[in-house]
Write an enzyme that holds these catalytic residues in place. Structure first.
Site, mmCIF file in Angstrom:
data_model
loop_
_atom_site.group_PDB
_atom_site.id
_atom_site.type_symbol
_atom_site.label_atom_id
_atom_site.label_comp_id
_atom_site.label_asym_id
_atom_site.label_seq_id
_atom_site.Cartn_x
_atom_site.Cartn_y
_atom_site.Cartn_z
ATOM 1 N N GLU A 90 66.929 21.055 48.495
ATOM 2 C CA GLU A 90 66.868 22.642 48.519
ATOM 3 C C GLU A 90 65.654 22.913 47.766
ATOM 4 O O GLU A 90 65.208 23.998 46.969
ATOM 5 C CB GLU A 90 67.881 23.265 47.529
ATOM 6 N N ASP A 112 79.638 20.566 49.679
ATOM 7 C CA ASP A 112 79.192 21.216 48.568
ATOM 8 C C ASP A 112 80.320 21.950 47.559
ATOM 9 O O ASP A 112 80.543 23.184 47.950
ATOM 10 C CB ASP A 112 78.103 22.424 48.798
ATOM 11 N N GLU A 149 81.868 28.087 41.254
ATOM 12 C CA GLU A 149 81.032 28.582 42.347
ATOM 13 C C GLU A 149 81.564 29.172 43.562
ATOM 14 O O GLU A 149 81.379 30.402 43.992
ATOM 15 C CB GLU A 149 79.909 27.655 42.535
HETATM 16 O O1 GCW Z 1 75.977 24.419 45.380
HETATM 17 C C1 GCW Z 1 74.268 24.457 45.639
HETATM 18 C C2 GCW Z 1 74.236 25.938 44.449
HETATM 19 C C3 GCW Z 1 73.011 25.766 43.985
HETATM 20 C C4 GCW Z 1 72.880 24.324 43.285
HETATM 21 C C5 GCW Z 1 72.762 23.272 44.189
HETATM 22 C C6 GCW Z 1 72.570 22.025 43.500
HETATM 23 C C7 GCW Z 1 71.516 24.246 41.221
HETATM 24 O O2 GCW Z 1 74.540 27.025 45.389
HETATM 25 O O3 GCW Z 1 73.003 26.966 42.927
HETATM 26 O O4 GCW Z 1 71.577 24.516 42.424
HETATM 27 O O5 GCW Z 1 74.200 23.344 45.058
HETATM 28 O O6 GCW Z 1 73.824 21.490 43.005
HETATM 29 O O7 GCW Z 1 71.755 21.454 43.274
#
Ligand code: GCW
Length: 836
Positions: free
Chosen positions: A297, A376, A404
């Protein structure tokens, strides 16, 4: 003689107001009928350490304060053996005190607890083990369990950490409970009282490590001033045996150090990290280690220099190795620009693709930290196959306590049952039992290290997570990390007794609501393994199924007019199922043997495909969303039966949230059903979807100063339309005549509550005020939703038991504030017991 009387290092055990600050460590006084008549407490506490930063010392204080609070008895506290010869609660490590039990059976951090009338022995294998034993003993007393005990408790895995995603400016990524307790204005605040209190909560559930900053790390954390600040954090947590770790930014040698490169094999880079690491350990000799998010990311990583992820991990492993530190290296490495047109592309495959070939190349103080599912933190996923693809590598499982994708603490979701499905998942490596929990404990593949990392994200809110109810997840996380064989419901019951008391009615109600919460949430947000159908491009909260597809993020559902689901089979799909070991791969390869709850995760099927239940997929979708929302409607009603059984503050706070959740579950249900109905054109067999006989749409009401507006996604508004005031300096009205039979109704008003303003509303019946409220959920739920009219901001307020005569006039007035133009969607006039 060193005797301490009631010197508390932590907050008063039962605060006057139940604001949540003590979590499950409230130590509420037991009533007389909860105490055994012949209770024989020892005459003193003997905690064998004079060192105030020692967890043994802390244990003594905790026992003294806890017993005083629960039983109103003050036991003197001694720290040296010759100070007291009477009966004691003895707290010691096996190294300090021999002669009670062969030490051999205690593992690292394990403890022995022996409770006899008049004598209690608590022995830890380590100092923090002794503290864990003290917390266990206190938890029994607080729950009114006074029976004798003779047990040895050992943790299942050595790594039981939490991760905070705190940024140095004080904000928290995916945090729903206010600002950071660790950082403020790019530095570490002077007052770290909350940090100590957090360490106390963590220690009480067996957590031994915490990474204090976001995995999306800021290199400035490594300045000398901040290293000293980190040292103060470590000092605040040390008495509780919680060691700190930090997340690193891979590019730091360049961005902070001014080097021309951050290549992990470059000598200047290596020296830079060794130097930094030595400086950190000079200030924090017991630092647990590093956590690294690399090449994920947008984060920098070794791939930039064509080095492997193992090269990257080992760079840090070598630096911390002389200090006994470890490196948690995240497996959440994936490409977020994958081509949705490529039917073989699949983000779920990336972790195994990146890591499998590196097995055996990581140094032995590296632990690969793997999210529980391949995508995720979704409401349902299979266990990540990576757990069984790198047998020569230490692994830890990453779970997410902060919700989340699970309602962001504004919905109650008790997550332990979900975690348990993953921990008990059998990966069948080499056709042998290979439970995820045995892999991460190091047992299955004979790895030395391993364990658990839970993303928690507590904030300054006194409830820590933003909601009293959400603390059950933190509690259960720690207890499961200690012993994953435990039953989530039993853990919940312990938490409930500690949090709300032992009244069987309370226990029954909490258990009923909690155990129904994950299934309900899965039903109304995304069932059959399709994942949480939330807005993945924005805030991951409300419904937005269209956002999943046609972008590079790869959380695809492959939806079209005919069908839905990701074909992940080897024969016709992305080949993901082939990453699983043979028996598991075979099971998921075939539609027949894939369980319904993961069907759409593994297969693309027509809406008319008939499930094992006998229902077509689309009808199951409709039914499940209705069933989930229906269950959520029962939560506030069931909770209300506890009025006067629980203190007013927490009773009302929880009631408000459960009512909010009930309303938002209807938003979810309607948006999702409408979306798939629009796409498939297949009507709901029972005629519910799109038909709302009890609703009056705002756009059909007589409007003054209101205008029609679009909502995006369109299906998050009832009848696809809402109204807003014509400008942000005005007020307006929406009026309608009620042509329902005379009787008692609940009147629900659907509106939108945005960030950037607090509009004011009033509802009148025949000119008489029924309710006045503001668009201030951001304050009440402590959660910022959205700046727009969408599935995040869509909400509902319900006025109960309104006596209505046919022909009565209902009027809603709205006054704009800031960007909030008092948006209205519809009203629902509901006969008793009817859900619209
Ligand atoms: O699920 C995603 C989240 C991000 C997070 C990323 C991760 C900290 O939306 O906010 O970043 O995973 O786990 O690195």
């Amino acid at each position: 003689m060193r005797v301490s009387w009631g010197l508390l290092a932590f907050p008063a055990a039962v605060s006057a107001i139940e604001n949540g600050i003590n979590g499950w460590l409230r130590y509420a006084p037991l009533s007389n009928d909860q105490r055994p008549p012949n209770l024989r407490l020892p005459g003193a506490i003997m905690a064998l350490s004079t060192n105030k930063t020692s967890p043994v010392y802390t244990a003594g204080q905790e026992l003294q304060a806890g017993i005083k609070s629960i039983l109103n008895q003050t036991l003197p506290l001694y720290h040296e053996l010759d100070e007291w010869l009477g009966s004691t609660i003895l707290v010691a490590t096996t190294g300090q005190f021999h002669g009670v039990e062969p030490a051999a059976t205690l593992a690292d951090d394990g403890y022995l607890l022996r409770v006899r009338p008049g004598n209690v022995v608590i022995m830890g294998q380590t100092e923090r083990g002794a503290l864990y034993g003290a917390f266990d003993y206190l938890s029994r007393i607080a729950q009114g369990r006074f029976s004798d005990a003779d047990l040895i408790a050992n943790p299942d895995a050595p790594i039981r950490w939490v991760n905070q995603w705190d940024n140095m400016d004080g904000s928290i990524e995916r945090g729903y409970a206010g600002a950071s307790i660790f950082f403020r204005n790019n530095t570490i605040p002077e007052d770290l009282n909350r940090v100590s209190q957090y360490a106390r909560l963590l220690a009480s559930i067996g957590i031994n490590g915490i990474v204090v900053n976001n995995v999306n790390a800021n290199a400035n954390l490594l300045t000398d001033a901040n290293i000293d600040g980190l040292g103060r954090i470590a000092d605040a947590m040390r008495p509780y045996g919680v060691q700190i770790g930090i997340s690193l930014n891979f590019a730091s040698p360049q961005t902070l150090g001014g080097l021309s490169t951050f290549d992990p094999l470059d000598q200047s880079v290596i020296s830079w990290w060794v130097d930094k690491t030595n400086r950190i350990y000079r200030r924090i000799p017991d630092m647990a280690g590093y956590l690294v998010k690399a090449n994920s990311e947008g984060q920098a990583g070794p791939l930039t220099y064509n080095r492997t992820l193992a090269d990257g991990a080992n760079l840090f492993a070598k630096a911390v190795q002389p200090h006994g530190g470890i490196v948690m290296f995240r497996a959440f490495v994936y490409d977020n620009h994958i081509d949705p047109a490529d039917l073989k592309a699949d983000r779920a495959k990336h972790a195994v693709e990146f890591f499998k070939g590196l097995d055996g190349q990581f140094l032995d103080n590296v632990v690969v930290q793997i999210k529980y599912g391949p995508i995720d933190f979704q409401v349902r996923e299979p266990a990540s196959p990576l757990f069984a693809n790198i047998p020569q590598t230490n692994t830890a499982i990453e779970l997410q306590i902060t919700q989340e994708y699970l309602g962001q603490q504004s919905h109650l979701v008790y997550i332990a049952p979900l975690w348990k499905t993953i921990l008990d998942f059998d990966l069948r490596a080499d056709d042998q039992p290979s439970l995820v929990r045995d892999v991460v404990a190091g047992r299955r593949f004979s790895n030395k290290r391993g364990g658990y990392a839970g993303v928690v994200n507590v904030g300054t809110n006194t409830t820590w997570l933003g909601s009293h109810l959400a603390m059950s997840n933190l509690y259960a996380y720690g207890r499961l990390a200690w012993d994953p064989n435990q039953d989530p419901q039993a853990l919940l019951e312990d938490w409930t007794r500690l949090t709300f008391g032992s009244d069987p009615l309370v226990l029954g109600v909490v258990t009923e609501i909690y155990m129904a919460s994950w299934p309900a949430y899965e039903n109304y947000t995304g069932n059959l393994g399709i994942q949480t159908l939330t807005d993945i491009l924005y805030t991951h909260y409300g419904p937005n199924p269209a956002s999943q597809d046609n972008n590079g993020w790869g959380q695809w559902t492959r939806v079209d007019h005919d069908g839905i689901g990701m074909d992940r089979t080897v024969s016709t799909g992305t080949g993901f199922s082939g990453q699983c070991h043979a028996e598991v791969a075979e099971k998921f390869e075939s539609i027949e043997t894939t369980p319904d709850d993961l069907l759409l995760w593994f297969h693309h099927v027509n809406y008319t495909h008939v499930l094992k239940s006998g229902k077509p997929v689309i009808q199951h979708f409709y039914d499940a969303h209705y069933a989930g929302a229906e269950t959520a409607q029962t939560f506030p009603i069931t909770w209300e039966s506890l009025r006067n059984k629980i203190d007013t503050e927490r009773f009302n706070d929880v009631l408000f949230r459960l009512r909010y959740q009930a309303g938002h579950s209807i938003v979810w249900r309607d948006s999702i059903c409408q979306f798939y109905y629009n796409l498939s054109g297949i009507p709901d067999g029972t005629g519910r979807v799109g038909r709302h006989e009890y609703r009056i749409e705002a756009e059909t009401m007589a409007l003054k100063n209101y205008k029609l507006t679009e909502v995006n996604p369109v299906e998050t508004a009832s009848n696809l339309t809402a109204v807003v005031l014509v400008s942000n300096h005005t007020s307006g009205e929406a009026t309608t005549k009620l042509n329902f039979d005379s009787g008692k109704y609940d009147v629900a008003i659907n509106y939108f509550d945005l960030i950037g303003g607090k509009a004011h509303y009033k509802a009148f019946l025949n000119g008489k005020l029924l309710l006045e409220w503001a668009g201030d959920l951001e304050d009440k739920l402590g959660h910022t939703f959205s700046t727009k009219l969408d599935g995040h901001s869509a909400t509902r307020v319900t006025i109960r038991d309104v006596q209505i005569q046919k022909g009565d006039v209902l009027k809603i007035t709205g006054v704009a504030e800031g960007n909030e133009l008092a948006p209205l969607d519809c009203i629902a006039v509901l006969p008793q017991g009817v859900i619209d």
